[in-house]
Design an enzyme around this catalytic site. Structure first.
Site, PDB file in Angstrom:
ATOM      1  N   GLU A  79       0.806  -1.232   0.000  1.00  0.00           N
ATOM      2  CA  GLU A  79       0.000   0.000   0.000  1.00  0.00           C
ATOM      3  C   GLU A  79       0.832   1.272   0.000  1.00  0.00           C
ATOM      4  O   GLU A  79       0.519   2.206  -0.725  1.00  0.00           O
ATOM      5  CB  GLU A  79      -0.921   0.035   1.231  1.00  0.00           C
ATOM      6  CG  GLU A  79      -2.229  -0.709   1.078  1.00  0.00           C
ATOM      7  CD  GLU A  79      -2.074  -2.202   1.228  1.00  0.00           C
ATOM      8  OE1 GLU A  79      -0.959  -2.651   1.551  1.00  0.00           O
ATOM      9  OE2 GLU A  79      -3.069  -2.911   1.052  1.00  0.00           O
ATOM     10  N   HIS A 148     -10.407  -5.019  10.769  1.00  0.00           N
ATOM     11  CA  HIS A 148     -10.990  -4.771   9.448  1.00  0.00           C
ATOM     12  C   HIS A 148     -12.280  -3.967   9.528  1.00  0.00           C
ATOM     13  O   HIS A 148     -13.068  -3.984   8.591  1.00  0.00           O
ATOM     14  CB  HIS A 148     -11.269  -6.107   8.746  1.00  0.00           C
ATOM     15  CG  HIS A 148     -10.023  -6.813   8.307  1.00  0.00           C
ATOM     16  ND1 HIS A 148      -9.180  -7.451   9.184  1.00  0.00           N
ATOM     17  CD2 HIS A 148      -9.477  -6.979   7.077  1.00  0.00           C
ATOM     18  CE1 HIS A 148      -8.161  -7.972   8.513  1.00  0.00           C
ATOM     19  NE2 HIS A 148      -8.314  -7.710   7.229  1.00  0.00           N
TER      20      HIS A 148
END
Lengths: 349, 434
Positions: A79, A148
């Site tokens: 990322e 998450h």
């Protein structure tokens, strides 16, 4: 029910009378990206699994097949690196859409979003623009547990230089994503995974390829007189559901869909509070230093304060990391009954 | 008077303790153009004279004044041996010689001297508290910025970290606007909004404060070059300290996968802030750290070495082979920044030794003088011009007014109509213009 894929094919809803289209949020996002890719060659999409997998949540289904490797780019699981690459591409004149598989993973790359993207136009005194969209699902899902499930609206909403957008329904998703892609500034686009499969009606006007919703304008989804409910993303739906229940008891709620977190449309909120005299904010994120906290502070600091009949309150996610077990998870997020309860408390019912 | 011996060759010799193998061989001087000494002017006593091939007397002393001399008397170009480059995953490297024209030599000399003087002036202004905050100076490393620019063009792209004043200049900024930015004035290159670490110009993306973040940004610029079908490339610089950053390895991976036209350049000045390379890196062979990416290790104190290596690297990129990595071995005279005296982790002797044996400006100067590519006076003239330019810029930078308060909230968003920004109190309503 009509099925819309990654192309411009559409079919009419069986149940409609006028020209309306049943489009779920996923397809609205997909079509918006498709149309913007077609409109401007500088637009491209990169992220994990966006190309050959059709998107981890299928939001980019069909796009790689149509546009190919140059414009739909699968990245390795890096990322920080690919967010930096996306920002650099924006520096040099392209218009990237950088997908984070979920916004939780953006923490790996947050330096690139804030220090490289958000601040550059200011630091360069207007010399260097950064026309980039970062998008992906934000907030709680179902059963994915603590790492998450975080909502990043407050984190990114905190930072000058960014625009932060949080659509609720298909109209929002379509119009705001188009606006974000056409915007010359870095936009954080917070989707919601649980909304992807939910269908909404879109008018013919909304299906037009130049349909954009202005960033920075909230929408009053439901007119009301007794109390203002301000929300964003999935919680807007809960507010409308709560309003339907409360209407049976004679309480008319005005529901404001923020649509944009930053810049916050304080004018619309103030006008509504000055009309109803009461305010409850509703969000999925944690309470401390959150979106609701900001709204309450702004109302206190502005003209609407004098119109409040009671202190403004916030309905939020519970101040804990998200648990896994269903019963615990259900009690970690704001529910319709929490909204109803809060409205009645504020109205002293 | 000199010995009268007739030398056939001119010796250029530079040794440094950092580069024991470095030795430029004696080469025959290609030209026969030497200036004739005006018989009416005698050199001052003590001036060293030597005979050249043409049987004429040439003075090496700095203080000889010659009344009339045309530029046609100078050597138009000369070829120099340059240090061999260490290679990683490359069969061949850059050439072992470099041809320097007089014009380029003067240009490189002037630019390096400008950077040097500008940085020293910044040091002065910082100590006078006219420059504040961070100030990372580039003196000692001039050959890197100038050599790199000599190997690419202004339509290529470049990005670096915070030790960026030299690059801002080579990429087209003026001393005036750089210094005014350092002093935080309205005519600064970023209108006083950026400061030392955030200067931008065309095809130059700063000036970046977060160590290592500029490397993926540079790869993104390279992606745009490829995407748009140009043959431009991006030079992405980082230091020995940044070389261990994870995001750089992420970038190596993607740049190689996608064959991006990027030249990674590690400016190894031996110290990441106060930490020497041996204490920071398990492997100090930075040119090999790209693993699957071909690499070169280059003498970063020699502007010609840097130039040839950059040209080589640029050819590699432009021929579609993908990324390449250059390690430039260089040295900074100043500490990490102005708040670091720079002597707690290295000795003054080390600094002095590099200064006396490897200084990039002296190296170029000696080469040009020894090969009659310029005169001592000419270079002195350049020094005087540079000094004046810096003085004028410093004067400007200290007298130009600070940015107007109206500008406080501007440049938040691009291409947007004006909007209100909250000030420090709810009653302070400010306006942002694009």
């Amino acid at each position: 029910e009509c099925r819309l894929g990654g192309s411009a094919k559409r079919s009419y809803s069986i149940t409609s009378c006028a020209s309306v289209f049943q489009v779920n949020v996923r397809d609205a996002l997909n079509q918006a990206m498709d149309e913007e890719l077609e409109r401007d060659e500088r637009v491209f999409l990169l992220g994990e699994e966006v190309a050959q997998y059709d998107g981890a949540y299928k939001v980019s289904r069909g796009l790689w097949k149509k546009y190919g490797d140059k414009r739909i780019i699968d990245t390795p699981i890096t990322e920080m690196g690919f967010a930096g690459i996306a920002v650099g591409a924006a520096f040099a004149g392209l218009r990237p859409i950088c997908e984070f598989m979920t916004w939780n993973f953006s923490m790996q790359a947050i330096d690139q979003v804030i220090n490289s993207a958000a601040k550059t136009y200011y630091m360069s005194a207007g010399f260097q623009t950064v026309p980039i969209v970062f998008r992906g699902p934000n907030g709680s899902s179902a059963g994915v547990a603590a790492q998450h499930s975080q909502c990043f609206a407050a984190w990114y909403g905190h930072c000058p230089g960014l625009k932060v957008v949080s659509p609720w329904n298909s109209e929002d998703a379509r119009g705001l994503l188009k606006a974000a892609i056409r915007d010359d500034n870095p936009v954080v686009f917070l989707e919601n995974e649980m909304m992807y499969g939910v269908p909404f009606e879109l008018s013919e006007e909304m299906m037009h390829k130049d349909f954009v919703i202005p960033i920075g304008k909230a929408k009053v989804e439901r007119q009301g007189t007794h109390i203002t409910l301000v929300s964003h993303s999935r919680c807007v739906g809960f507010c409308l559901d709560a309003a339907a229940v409360l209407a049976k008891e004679g309480v008319e709620c005005e529901v404001v869909n923020l649509r944009t977190i930053r810049p916050l449309d304080v004018d619309t909120i103030e006008a509504s509070v000055m009309k109803t005299g009461n305010l409850v904010t509703v969000e999925g994120g944690w309470p401390q230093y959150g979106v609701g906290a900001e709204i309450c502070a702004r109302i206190m600091e502005g003209p609407a304060f004098n119109y409040l009949d009671a202190p403004a309150v916030r309905v939020t996610g519970v101040d804990i990391p998200m648990p896994y077990a269903k019963i615990l998870e259900d009690h970690s997020v704001p529910q319709i009954k929490d909204i109803i309860f809060s409205v009645k408390k504020v109205l002293n019912m | 008077m000199g010995s009268g011996r007739l030398p056939k060759t001119i010796v250029c010799e530079h040794r440094t303790s950092l580069h024991p193998q470095m030795h430029v061989k004696t080469i025959p001087c290609k030209e026969k153009n030497i200036y004739e000494q005006d018989p009416d002017i005698l050199p001052p006593s003590g001036a060293h004279l030597r005979w050249t091939e043409g049987g004429q007397v040439v003075s090496e002393a700095a203080s000889v004044v010659v009344s009339s001399r045309s530029y046609a008397d100078f050597t138009p170009e000369a070829t120099f041996d340059i240090k061999k480059v260490d290679l990683h995953r490359l069969e061949e490297g850059p050439p072992l010689t470099s041809t320097l024209t007089r014009e380029d030599g003067l240009k490189y000399y002037r630019t390096m001297q400008t950077i040097r003087r500008m940085e020293l002036k910044a040091d002065q202004l910082y100590k006078q508290k006219i420059i504040r905050g961070f100030c990372h100076l580039y003196d000692g490393q001039e050959a890197c910025a100038v050599g790199i620019e000599g190997g690419i063009t202004l339509s290529d792209h470049l990005i670096t970290a915070y030790r960026a004043h030299g690059y801002t200049l080579t990429r087209g900024g003026t001393v005036r606007e750089i210094m005014a930015e350092l002093t935080g004035r309205r005519e600064g290159i970023a209108k006083g909004k950026g400061g030392s670490m955030h200067m931008y110009t065309k095809n130059f993306y700063g000036g970046n404060g977060i160590v290592g973040a500029q490397v993926p940004l540079g790869a993104g610029v390279a992606l745009a070059c490829k995407y748009l079908g140009t043959d431009q490339l991006c030079v992405s610089l980082y230091g020995d300290g940044a070389a261990n950053q994870g995001q750089i390895f992420e970038t190596y991976n993607m740049a190689s996968l996608w064959k991006l036209p990027i030249i990674f350049i590690c400016e190894n000045n031996q110290y990441g802030m106060g930490t020497s390379v041996e204490r920071a890196s398990a492997s100090t062979e930075y040119y090999k750290r790209g693993d699957f990416i071909p690499g070169l290790r280059v003498d970063g104190m020699d502007v010609l070495c840097v130039r040839e290596a950059t040209k080589f690297a640029a050819d590699h990129c432009r021929s579609g082979k993908g990324p390449i990595l250059m390690e430039l071995q260089t040295y900074r005279y100043h500490g990490h920044s102005m708040s670091d005296p720079g002597v707690s982790y290295r000795t003054r002797e080390e600094i002095q030794e590099v200064r006396s044996k490897s200084d990039p400006i002296s190296m170029l100067k000696d080469r040009m003088l020894s090969n009659n590519m310029a005169s001592v006076e000419e270079l002195k003239e350049i020094d005087i011009e540079v000094r004046k330019e810096i003085e004028d810029a410093a004067q400007f930078a200290t007298t130009d007014p600070e940015p107007p308060l109206d500008d406080l909230c501007s440049h938040i968003y691009a291409n947007e109509k004006s909007f209100e920004v909250r000030g420090a109190t709810p009653w302070t309503k400010l306006t942002s213009h694009s």
